[in-house]
Design a protein around this motif. Structure first.
Motif, short mmCIF file in Angstrom:
data_model
loop_
_atom_site.label_atom_id
_atom_site.label_comp_id
_atom_site.label_asym_id
_atom_site.label_seq_id
_atom_site.Cartn_x
_atom_site.Cartn_y
_atom_site.Cartn_z
N LYS A 163 -15.93 -13.13 0.20
CA LYS A 163 -16.25 -13.22 1.62
C LYS A 163 -17.08 -11.99 2.02
O LYS A 163 -16.72 -10.87 1.65
CB LYS A 163 -14.93 -13.24 2.43
CG LYS A 163 -14.09 -14.47 2.13
CD LYS A 163 -12.64 -14.32 2.53
CE LYS A 163 -11.81 -13.55 1.54
NZ LYS A 163 -11.03 -14.33 0.59
N GLN A 196 -7.24 -3.77 2.14
CA GLN A 196 -8.18 -4.81 1.71
C GLN A 196 -9.59 -4.47 2.19
O GLN A 196 -9.74 -3.66 3.11
CB GLN A 196 -7.80 -6.15 2.36
CG GLN A 196 -6.35 -6.54 2.23
CD GLN A 196 -6.05 -7.83 2.98
OE1 GLN A 196 -6.20 -7.89 4.19
NE2 GLN A 196 -5.64 -8.86 2.25
N GLU A 245 -11.16 -6.18 4.07
CA GLU A 245 -11.14 -6.56 5.48
C GLU A 245 -10.54 -5.49 6.37
O GLU A 245 -10.84 -5.43 7.57
CB GLU A 245 -10.28 -7.83 5.66
CG GLU A 245 -10.80 -9.08 4.95
CD GLU A 245 -10.38 -9.18 3.48
OE1 GLU A 245 -9.93 -8.16 2.91
OE2 GLU A 245 -10.50 -10.27 2.91
N ARG A 300 -0.34 -12.65 -4.33
CA ARG A 300 -1.12 -13.46 -3.39
C ARG A 300 -0.33 -14.70 -3.02
O ARG A 300 0.33 -15.28 -3.89
CB ARG A 300 -2.42 -13.92 -4.04
CG ARG A 300 -3.16 -12.89 -4.79
CD ARG A 300 -3.73 -11.87 -3.87
NE ARG A 300 -4.47 -10.90 -4.66
CZ ARG A 300 -5.70 -10.53 -4.36
NH1 ARG A 300 -6.30 -11.03 -3.32
NH2 ARG A 300 -6.29 -9.63 -5.10
#
Ligand code: ATP
Ligand code: MG
Length: 696
Positions: A315, A458, A460, A563
């Motif tokens: 991403k 992360q 993010e 995860r």
């Protein structure tokens, strides 16, 4: 590898040092009293788990109070820090510190404020102070660069970019080796308000080409070649192929090429020159060493960066100026107990978020000396990291569990040869660290005197969101411990999204989420805000969803289980990959392990394990039985793998994480739909594993 310390607490007696544990003391930045005491917590008769005390009870209490306040009044907490930590060209509005929310995905920090991150990272610090120590592929290839020198050079690069038409808001793709010019090109972009998109220089031309296209990037900055372990990587050739691969043939206007061994303007270019290529060293030398920093609105974009691609298509996250800079600076200072004279070494590549936040922005925004490293932990031999610590008197050292496990394979001697007394804090990031590796890092590298910080975060999140803090909060092997300031971490029930209440033992298990915005969070996915909302905000409305499973213990410590996509369900038991893998690596023969689920008629799923052996061990029926026994003993009989594959290596992303989704496809026989494997470090492993599994 995912590991939960709680499930596989240290068994047997503790090292003698643990009884009198003294956490690393600050060189002055936290200024706390030092009457330390270690505590040992008995978890059961046979399991003894060391819980290292905070430096003082009052420091821990202070953390609890400050953390609670930072959650209760985020605008007050971050507003005050933003004024203290950063220099603003135009102050932000005190009534608009935080706007928007996670439900709408319209978060904005520090509205009305303007600043320049390169100015904050460079110009405002003592020009005589060392900004960077760089060590190249060969240990004697060392460069020392002061803040003054770096400020001037970054200005020259910024002017060079402008000369080639780069304007504020445009994306510059950077595909470079770990040389100082990489960090300086990033900062040059920040100086003129261009948005950098660093692509890890291990990616193929296809992967690079699609990232250039996605960002609509007209300028690509590269180097003629990179070096890793004496291997020459022809970066310019890869860029040429990537530019060919870009769909829009007229998109790339210029490729700017640094020469690794630049010998002056008269010298021959050591690569083929295309019509749109520019020799960067020559262009830069001609520029004025001052470029006015572009005042940027706090919410204007600073950079784009892709995730590692462990769980699917990478991403492209977008980070903005004010919030990211503050969060990178504050986490660096706090988590690593950074003091003014520290030599801070993060050995991650700038192609990943760890390199962005903790090689470049965090240390430089704090005016520290950052150490940048080009090579690998085993070149020219497995003592490389420790040799560097000794020679440069490194005070903080930050790496990944996979590197620690790799170095453990070579034994203690390679570490003991070196004087590591300068070290204060040892950091780990990227995956859960199994207690075996934690203990080795703590005892063998840190001599039981350094604080280990297990930093969970992360791409993010921009910076650490859950981590222990040296001398302030306790450390616990296998746990990233407690939330950072401003992080309202919650455990949610994956089924209904409610906050999980602690059970009768005080434990809560579920998915890891954050309940309120923090300045360092990515604001969107490149060109695809819908994807951003779908992946992070919609799964649990009102929360930021991390995609990880977590167990929180009765003291509030977080253990990342793995995860969410990797969770295995055996006969109704939800099993995290971390605990089974940890049980496997606890066996002396196993260096790395990865487990995945595969369909089973009776149990729903059964466990398949892939193990990489340590030097000197070979596969045998006895070994496989012992490994199964280890899992039975440490985790439970129901988790015993029914397939164990010994493999020469595991499928890793280029950032060193295990790609379980590929193993899952292999054990399920779905090898014609492996998904995106472009981020795989060594794609040839796939065929080897398919063959091995086929024979079982
Ligand atoms: P993708 O999102 O493309 O699948 P990725 O998640 O591997 O890739 P990164 O942003 O580099 O990309 O990694 C973040 C993830 O790494 C976290 O979500 C978590 O699973 C893991 N991680 C990072 N640090 C830690 C840590 N200290 N303990 C446990 N897990 C960690
Ligand atoms: Mg991820």
């Amino acid at each position: 590898m995912r590991v939960i310390g709680l499930f596989c607490a240290f068994v047997g007696s503790l090292p003698a040092t643990a009884n009198s544990f003294v956490p690393s003391t600050s060189h002055g930045s936290t200024n706390l009293p030092t009457n330390n005491e270690g505590t040992i917590k008995m978890t059961s008769d046979s399991n003894i788990e060391p819980v290292y005390a905070a430096k003082t009870v009052s420091a821990f209490d202070k953390y609890k109070k400050e953390h609670a306040q930072s959650i209760k009044s985020p605008s007050k907490y971050w507003g005050k820090l933003a004024r203290e930590v950063l220099d603003w060209e135009v102050p932000f509005d005190s009534h608009r510190v935080l706007q928007g929310d996670l439900t709408n995905g319209d978060v904005r920090w520090f509205s009305g404020g303007k600043l320049n991150v390169a100015y904050n990272a460079l110009d405002r610090h003592d020009p005589k102070k060392l900004a960077m120590i760089w060590e190249g592929d060969e240990p004697d290839d060392v460069r020392r660069i002061t803040y003054g020198e770096m400020t001037n050079k970054v200005s020259q690069i910024a002017n060079a970019l402008k000369a080639k038409g780069v304007k504020k808001g445009q994306v510059v793709t950077i595909y470079m080796p770990m040389i100082p010019e990489l960090a300086m090109t990033m900062l040059a972009c920040a100086r003129i308000g261009a948005v950098h998109s660093v692509v890890f220089a291990g990616f193929s031309s296809d992967a690079l080409g699609s990232r250039i296209q996605a960002a609509n990037s007209e300028v690509v900055v590269t180097a003629d070649h990179g070096l890793r372990g004496s291997k020459r990587i022809p970066l310019k050739d890869i860029v040429n192929a990537a530019v060919e691969h870009v769909k829009d043939k007229d998109l790339v206007k210029h490729v700017l090429v640094w020469e690794r061994n630049y010998e002056g303007p008269e010298s021959e270019a050591p690569y083929e020159m295309n019509s749109n290529d520019v020799r960067m060293d020559i262009l830069v030398d001609d520029q004025r060493p001052y470029c006015p920093p572009e005042p940027m609105e706090a919410e204007e974009n600073l950079f784009i960066l892709y995730t590692s691609g462990s769980t699917g298509l990478p991403k492209g996250l977008v980070h903005t100026t004010g919030g990211y800079a503050l969060y990178a600076a504050h986490t660096t200072k706090t988590t690593f107990d950074l003091a003014p004279d520290d030599i801070f070494a993060c050995v991650a590549d700038c192609g990943w978020i760890t390199g962005h936040s903790y090689v470049v922005y965090g240390p430089l925004l704090n005016g520290a000396t950052t150490f940048m490293f080009e090579s690998t932990p085993v070149y020219p031999d497995e003592g490389r990291y420790w040799d560097m610590v000794q020679r440069h008197k490194i005070t903080q050292f930050y790496t990944a569990p996979t590197a620690i496990r790799l170095l453990m394979r070579y034994g203690e001697e390679a570490v003991q040869k070196y004087d590591l007394s300068s070290l204060k804090v040892l950091g780990t990031v990227g995956e859960p660290i199994n207690p075996e590796a934690w203990r080795w890092y703590y005892e063998v590298v840190g001599k039981s005197k350094c604080t280990i910080v297990d930093t969970y975060w992360q791409t993010e999140t921009g910076g650490h969101i859950v981590t222990n803090i040296p001398g302030v909060t306790p450390m616990k092997p296998g746990s990233c411990t407690l939330p950072f300031y401003g992080i309202d971490a919650v455990v949610l029930d994956p089924a209904d999204g409610h906050v999980v209440e602690p059970d009768e033992n005080g434990k809560a298990e579920g998915v890891m989420a954050v309940r309120q915005p923090w300045p360092g969070m990515a604001r969107t996915c490149l060109g695809d805000h819908a994807r951003y909302k779908t992946v992070y905000l919609k799964p649990y409305p009102g929360y930021y969803f991390t995609g990880d499973s977590v167990m929180r213990d009765e003291e509030g410590n977080h253990f990342i289980i793995g995860r969410v996509d990797d969770i295995i369900n055996v006969s109704g038991h939800r099993i995290g990959t971390a605990e089974v893998e940890s049980a496997l690596v606890a066996h002396p023969a196993v260096a790395q392990a990865a487990v995945v689920g595969r369909p089973h008629d009776l149990k729903g799923q059964s466990i398949a394990a892939f193990c990489m052996l340590r030097k000197g061990y070979e596969e045998s029926p006895e070994l496989l039985t012992e490994l199964k026994m280890n899992v039975r003993h440490e985790v439970g009989a129901f988790c015993s793998p029914d397939l164990i594959v010994v493999s020469p290596t595991l499928p890793m992303t280029r950032s060193g994480k295990i790609m379980r989704r590929i193993l899952r496809k292999i054990v399920c026989g779905e090898t014609d739909s492996l998904g995106d494997i472009s981020t795989l470090a060594d794609p040839s492993i796939v065929d080897t594993l398919i063959e091995k599994v086929g024979k079982k």
